[in-house]
Structures are given as structure tokens and as C-alpha cells.
Motif scaffolding. Structure first.
Motif, mmCIF file in Angstrom:
data_model
loop_
_atom_site.group_PDB
_atom_site.id
_atom_site.type_symbol
_atom_site.label_atom_id
_atom_site.label_comp_id
_atom_site.label_asym_id
_atom_site.label_seq_id
_atom_site.Cartn_x
_atom_site.Cartn_y
_atom_site.Cartn_z
ATOM 1 N N PHE A 1 17.963 -3.138 42.769
ATOM 2 C CA PHE A 1 17.942 -1.772 42.233
ATOM 3 C C PHE A 1 17.420 -0.788 43.271
ATOM 4 C CE2 PHE A 1 17.664 -3.577 37.757
ATOM 5 C CZ PHE A 1 18.964 -3.220 37.448
ATOM 6 N N ALA A 2 16.417 -1.185 44.041
ATOM 7 C CA ALA A 2 15.876 -0.307 45.082
ATOM 8 C C ALA A 2 16.929 0.007 46.136
ATOM 9 C CB ALA A 2 14.647 -0.951 45.724
ATOM 10 N N ARG A 3 17.828 -0.920 46.387
ATOM 11 C CA ARG A 3 18.892 -0.682 47.369
ATOM 12 C C ARG A 3 19.932 0.313 46.862
ATOM 13 N NH1 ARG A 3 19.537 -6.965 49.092
ATOM 14 N NH2 ARG A 3 17.843 -6.993 50.602
ATOM 15 N N PHE A 4 20.039 0.493 45.541
ATOM 16 C CA PHE A 4 20.979 1.460 44.969
ATOM 17 C C PHE A 4 20.497 2.899 45.138
ATOM 18 C CE2 PHE A 4 22.398 -1.676 41.401
ATOM 19 C CZ PHE A 4 23.137 -2.386 42.311
ATOM 20 N N GLU A 5 19.193 3.105 45.210
ATOM 21 C CA GLU A 5 18.602 4.444 45.127
ATOM 22 C C GLU A 5 19.135 5.467 46.123
ATOM 23 O OE1 GLU A 5 16.751 5.640 42.682
ATOM 24 O OE2 GLU A 5 17.006 3.693 41.755
ATOM 25 N N ARG B 1 11.671 -12.533 39.855
ATOM 26 C CA ARG B 1 12.250 -11.300 39.330
ATOM 27 C C ARG B 1 12.280 -10.189 40.376
ATOM 28 N NH1 ARG B 1 11.778 -9.579 34.101
ATOM 29 N NH2 ARG B 1 12.942 -7.864 34.953
ATOM 30 N N TRP B 2 11.509 -10.303 41.436
ATOM 31 C CA TRP B 2 11.481 -9.265 42.461
ATOM 32 C C TRP B 2 12.848 -9.096 43.112
ATOM 33 C CZ3 TRP B 2 12.889 -10.628 47.298
ATOM 34 C CH2 TRP B 2 12.834 -11.979 47.614
ATOM 35 N N ALA B 3 13.669 -10.135 43.109
ATOM 36 C CA ALA B 3 14.981 -10.058 43.755
ATOM 37 C C ALA B 3 15.880 -9.034 43.060
ATOM 38 C CB ALA B 3 15.656 -11.428 43.770
ATOM 39 N N VAL B 4 15.863 -8.991 41.741
ATOM 40 C CA VAL B 4 16.695 -8.022 41.021
ATOM 41 C C VAL B 4 16.107 -6.614 41.180
ATOM 42 C CG1 VAL B 4 15.645 -8.259 38.724
ATOM 43 C CG2 VAL B 4 18.028 -7.640 38.919
ATOM 44 N N GLU B 5 14.798 -6.483 41.245
ATOM 45 C CA GLU B 5 14.185 -5.175 41.466
ATOM 46 C C GLU B 5 14.518 -4.661 42.868
ATOM 47 O OE1 GLU B 5 13.001 -3.559 39.059
ATOM 48 O OE2 GLU B 5 12.760 -5.196 37.624
ATOM 49 N N ARG B 6 14.561 -5.541 43.838
ATOM 50 C CA ARG B 6 14.924 -5.161 45.199
ATOM 51 C C ARG B 6 16.378 -4.668 45.236
ATOM 52 N NH1 ARG B 6 14.969 -9.913 49.234
ATOM 53 N NH2 ARG B 6 16.839 -10.293 48.029
#
Length: 175
Positions: free
Chosen positions: A165-169, A158-163
Motif C-alpha cells: 500500500f505504501a508503494r501505491f501512495e 502483515r507488514w508486506a501488504v502494508e508495504r
């Protein structure tokens, strides 16, 4: 350095309507996967959502996410294990994950022949999401964090989808 705004908007909207932007994105994603030594079509996808505050002039599609107390929009994304976007849907923040996921998963309906399994978070559970997984002939697996821990936990895969989102910030325009 850019041409006037109206010309840029016209060209972008024209390419968006005729499907060129989607095609370019698909080709770049396939090329990236191939260069990483993977097959073009992913076999496992990850889905999650994120509530995002909007600006004061935030447009029509806004709501309040009661769980996170965020007024704005909710982004539902499906990514592969490399974090590359496969499908995106944006809703008002008050749309629950179990109701919003069928919209984003419908973007995968006739694409990605190898796709067998989709991993989702706990909020995605429920009848609408399960029915969507069955309708598309894919297994929708709900992965929950351990209840005994109050601290942040990295959940495998699941860390891949969280990463993602972090790239969108850093991009203010994505609010």
C-alpha cells in the motif's frame, strides 16, 4: 513522446480485454519470484484493504468508510510474502472488509496451486470471509493486533501488504 491519447487508450483496452496485461503481469511476477530464489506459486498470501479519498470527479464507485471517515474507494489486495500483487478488487469505501474480501479472494480460485494459507486483518473476519476460505480449500487466518497497546505495532508477516500500500501512495492516478 507518446502517440495520441486515443491510440494509447485503444491499445491498452484491447490488451486488457484479451488478457494480455494479466498474462504479462503473471509472467513478471513469476520471474521476480524465481530470481529471488522462491517457487513460482506462493504458499502463503496476505490480504488487507485500504480506504482512499477520491478526487472531486471520482467516478461512480464511491462511498464513505464510517470507521476511517474517508469518502472514496476501498482497495482490497492479496499479495505474496514479497509484496507482489496476486489479486485486486476496488469497491466503494462503505463496503465492509468481510463483504469485500470474498470478491478479491475469488480471483485466486484456480490459480496458485501451492497456496494453502491466507492471512487477513481483524476487519476481514466474519461469515462471508470464512465461507470463502472454506469454498476455495484454503485456511483463512485472522491476525489481530494486541488490545493492550494504543501505539502502532508491526504485525509479523502483515507488514508486506502494508508495504505494498505504501508503494501505491506516490501515484495520484490510483485515487
Amino acid at each position: 513522446d507518446f502517440p495520441n491519447r486515443q491510440l494509447v487508450c485503444y491499445c491498452f483496452n484491447k490488451r486488457k480485454r484479451d488478457g494480455s496485461i494479466e498474462e504479462i503481469h503473471g509472467r513478471l511476477r513469476d520471474l521476480t519470484r524465481r530470481n529471488a530464489g522462491r517457487k513460482q506459486s506462493p504458499g502463503l498470501d496476505l490480504t488487507d484493504s485500504q480506504s482512499v479519498k477520491t478526487t472531486r470527479s471520482g467516478g461512480l464507485c464511491r462511498g464513505t468508510d464510517g470507521g476511517k471517515k474517508t469518502r472514496g474507494r476501498k482497495r482490497h489486495v492479496v499479495v505474496d510474502t514479497m509484496g507482489l500483487l496476486l489479486a485486486v478488487a476496488v469497491h466503494a469505501a462503505n463496503v465492509h472488509d468481510s463483504k469485500g474480501d470474498p470478491f478479491v479472494l475469488s480471483g485466486l480460485r484456480f490459480r496458485f496451486s501451492r497456496l494453502v494459507r491466507i492471512i487477513a486483518g481483524g476487519g476481514c473476519g466474519g461469515e462471508p470471509a470464512e465461507n470463502t476460505g472454506k469454498a476455495f480449500g484454503r485456511v483463512l487466518e485472522i491476525v489481530l493486533r494486541k488490545e493492550d497497546s494504543t501505539k502502532f505495532q508491526v504485525i509479523p508477516q502483515r507488514w508486506a501488504v502494508e508495504r505494498t500500500f505504501a508503494r501505491f501512495e506516490p501515484y495520484r492516478r490510483l485515487s
